[in-house]
Write an enzyme that holds these catalytic residues in place. Structure first.
Site, mmCIF file in Angstrom:
data_model
loop_
_atom_site.group_PDB
_atom_site.id
_atom_site.type_symbol
_atom_site.label_atom_id
_atom_site.label_comp_id
_atom_site.label_asym_id
_atom_site.label_seq_id
_atom_site.Cartn_x
_atom_site.Cartn_y
_atom_site.Cartn_z
ATOM 1 N N HIS A 65 0.815 -1.218 0.000
ATOM 2 C CA HIS A 65 0.000 0.000 0.000
ATOM 3 C C HIS A 65 0.847 1.265 0.000
ATOM 4 C CE1 HIS A 65 -3.181 -2.937 1.348
ATOM 5 N NE2 HIS A 65 -3.740 -2.343 0.304
ATOM 6 N N GLU A 89 -10.164 -3.489 0.809
ATOM 7 C CA GLU A 89 -9.873 -3.692 2.230
ATOM 8 C C GLU A 89 -9.582 -2.380 2.949
ATOM 9 O OE1 GLU A 89 -7.912 -4.169 -0.417
ATOM 10 O OE2 GLU A 89 -6.318 -5.560 0.113
ATOM 11 N N ASP A 109 -15.566 0.544 -5.323
ATOM 12 C CA ASP A 109 -15.306 -0.897 -5.354
ATOM 13 C C ASP A 109 -16.583 -1.617 -5.757
ATOM 14 O OD1 ASP A 109 -12.907 -2.834 -3.919
ATOM 15 O OD2 ASP A 109 -14.801 -3.759 -4.514
ATOM 16 N N ASP A 141 -19.043 -0.623 -10.503
ATOM 17 C CA ASP A 141 -17.951 -1.009 -11.405
ATOM 18 C C ASP A 141 -17.091 0.223 -11.720
ATOM 19 O OD1 ASP A 141 -16.469 -2.484 -13.413
ATOM 20 O OD2 ASP A 141 -17.652 -1.407 -14.889
ATOM 21 N N GLY A 142 -15.783 0.089 -11.486
ATOM 22 C CA GLY A 142 -14.882 1.227 -11.683
ATOM 23 C C GLY A 142 -14.885 1.726 -13.116
ATOM 24 N N ASP A 159 -6.521 0.056 -7.873
ATOM 25 C CA ASP A 159 -6.069 -1.018 -6.974
ATOM 26 C C ASP A 159 -7.073 -2.158 -7.063
ATOM 27 O OD1 ASP A 159 -5.786 -1.362 -3.350
ATOM 28 O OD2 ASP A 159 -4.864 -2.510 -4.992
ATOM 29 N N PRO A 168 -13.674 -9.806 -12.448
ATOM 30 C CA PRO A 168 -14.368 -8.512 -12.443
ATOM 31 C C PRO A 168 -13.484 -7.356 -12.927
ATOM 32 C CG PRO A 168 -13.902 -9.248 -10.192
ATOM 33 C CD PRO A 168 -13.530 -10.383 -11.089
HETATM 34 N N1 SAM Z 1 -3.946 -5.379 -3.386
HETATM 35 C C1 SAM Z 1 -4.709 -6.219 -4.256
HETATM 36 C C2 SAM Z 1 -3.899 -6.606 -5.447
HETATM 37 O O1 SAM Z 1 -2.904 -5.968 -5.719
HETATM 38 O O2 SAM Z 1 -4.258 -7.572 -6.094
HETATM 39 C C3 SAM Z 1 -5.987 -5.531 -4.660
HETATM 40 C C4 SAM Z 1 -6.714 -4.963 -3.484
HETATM 41 S S1 SAM Z 1 -8.405 -4.982 -3.436
HETATM 42 C C5 SAM Z 1 -8.796 -6.369 -2.493
HETATM 43 C C6 SAM Z 1 -8.977 -5.407 -5.048
HETATM 44 C C7 SAM Z 1 -10.409 -4.908 -5.175
HETATM 45 O O3 SAM Z 1 -10.743 -4.700 -6.554
HETATM 46 C C8 SAM Z 1 -11.484 -5.870 -4.627
HETATM 47 O O4 SAM Z 1 -12.077 -5.321 -3.495
HETATM 48 C C9 SAM Z 1 -12.476 -6.025 -5.788
HETATM 49 O O5 SAM Z 1 -13.819 -6.087 -5.362
HETATM 50 C C10 SAM Z 1 -12.169 -4.783 -6.609
HETATM 51 N N2 SAM Z 1 -12.564 -4.821 -8.023
HETATM 52 C C11 SAM Z 1 -12.362 -5.810 -8.918
HETATM 53 N N3 SAM Z 1 -12.894 -5.477 -10.106
HETATM 54 C C12 SAM Z 1 -13.447 -4.223 -9.960
HETATM 55 C C13 SAM Z 1 -14.156 -3.340 -10.824
HETATM 56 N N4 SAM Z 1 -14.443 -3.677 -12.107
HETATM 57 N N5 SAM Z 1 -14.557 -2.144 -10.337
HETATM 58 C C14 SAM Z 1 -14.304 -1.805 -9.040
HETATM 59 N N6 SAM Z 1 -13.658 -2.605 -8.158
HETATM 60 C C15 SAM Z 1 -13.232 -3.809 -8.625
#
Ligand code: SAM
Length: 302
Positions: A65, A89, A109, A141-142, A159, A168
């Site tokens: 982070h 997280e 997220d 969705d981002g 992230d 996703p």
């Molecule tokens: N530190 C981790 C890594 O490097 O792999 C990523 C941290 S975080 C847990 C990843 C987040 O991305 C998850 O909470 C997931 O729900 C989110 N995510 C995945 N696809 C996404 C999308 N299309 N839009 C928004 N958030 C998304």
């Protein structure tokens, strides 16, 4: 002979894996988007796993982070309006809010279940960041958020989970996505994204680099060893303004002091300089890499 723990195996490629000794399972479920596991690991403490991929652990999450957030935040002269895509997280949001210049941090997220379960079972990661008045959580969705966004941001931090086929985040590593981000970046704006392993998925990292460069015009990459990922991890940024790579050790340290950011555990001026040293081999792979598009996205090997 029972070892007193079980093994969780995370694959980096079909024939290479990292084994984690697990003392117990804290939470295990499946949201509409992905499988979510929070386990108590022998080596790394609590561990968040999504679709079988380690995301964060309470022992070493600061490596990731701090490396993801501070190089671009410190390079921007006055980062006030921040967009975080993913970051479920809360560790990325926590690090962003350390900067006193920040007036608004929007975190988008796609999966509220990740946010809820992280807040419940791994509060050490967000450490109250979601309750900060400057923070705004959007569940969605981002990609869609960026396409419909009318606001402007100084720094965008992507992230999200790795580019997995059918995952996703599949369309959040393409030229069209980064062109959308360029549109919502202010004139000095910088975007940074996690960009997978510079070793096990070197070609994926290189493709993300070339793709960000094709959309933003100016891009760079850096790397940090993340113990729980058992790999040197890549980060790629694109900039309309300052370039983090050119900051000296003293400039980084001076800016951290000026912003009152003192108790980091991983990042400082000397670390900053070391992050930007990519291997000759990786630079060659970057030179020859393709640009990922919606029709032809990039994926991790597994
Ligand atoms: N530190 C981790 C890594 O490097 O792999 C990523 C941290 S975080 C847990 C990843 C987040 O991305 C998850 O909470 C997931 O729900 C989110 N995510 C995945 N696809 C996404 C999308 N299309 N839009 C928004 N958030 C998304």
């Amino acid at each position: 002979m029972s070892l007193g723990w079980k093994w969780f195996i995370e694959y980096q490629t079909p024939h290479s894996a990292h084994m984690h000794g697990i003392k117990g399972v804290i939470y295990s479920g499946r949201s509409r988007m992905q499988s979510i596991d929070i386990v108590d690991s022998c080596e790394y403490g609590k561990m968040l796993i999504l679709d079988g991929k380690v995301q964060s652990t309470t022992r070493d999450e600061h490596f990731y982070h701090e490396a993801l957030v501070h190089p671009t935040m410190i390079a921007h002269p006055r980062p006030e309006r921040i967009l975080i895509i993913g970051g479920g997280e809360g560790g990325t949001l926590r690090e962003v809010l350390r900067h006193p210049t920040v007036k608004r941090a929007v975190m988008v997220d796609i999966d509220i279940e990740v946010v809820k379960n992280s807040k419940t079972h791994m509060p050490e990661l967000s450490r109250g960041a979601f309750d900060d008045d400057r923070a705004e959580l959007v569940v969605g969705d981002g990609r869609r958020f960026v396409e419909g966004c009318r606001s402007r941001f100084d720094v965008v931090i992507v992230d999200v989970t790795d580019p997995l086929e059918g995952g996703p985040a599949q369309l959040l590593y393409t030229k069209e996505f980064y062109e959308g981000i360029k549109r919502i970046l202010g004139e000095d704006g910088i975007v940074v994204t996690q960009a997978t392993s510079v070793y096990y998925s070197a070609y994926c990292f290189a493709t993300i680099y070339r793709t960000v460069e094709s959309a933003l015009g100016r891009a760079g990459g850096y790397q940090a060893w993340i113990p729980a990922y058992d790999s040197m991890w890549g980060f790629v940024y694109g900039t309309k303004g300052p370039d983090p790579r050119v900051l000296s050790e003293n400039e980084v340290d001076d800016r951290l002091v000026k912003r009152g950011i003192r108790d980091l555990k991983f990042y400082e001026g000397a670390t900053h300089r070391a992050l930007f040293t990519l291997s000759k081999e990786l630079k060659t792979i970057i030179k020859d890499a393709a640009v990922a598009t919606d029709r032809n996205p990039t994926f991790m090997p597994i």
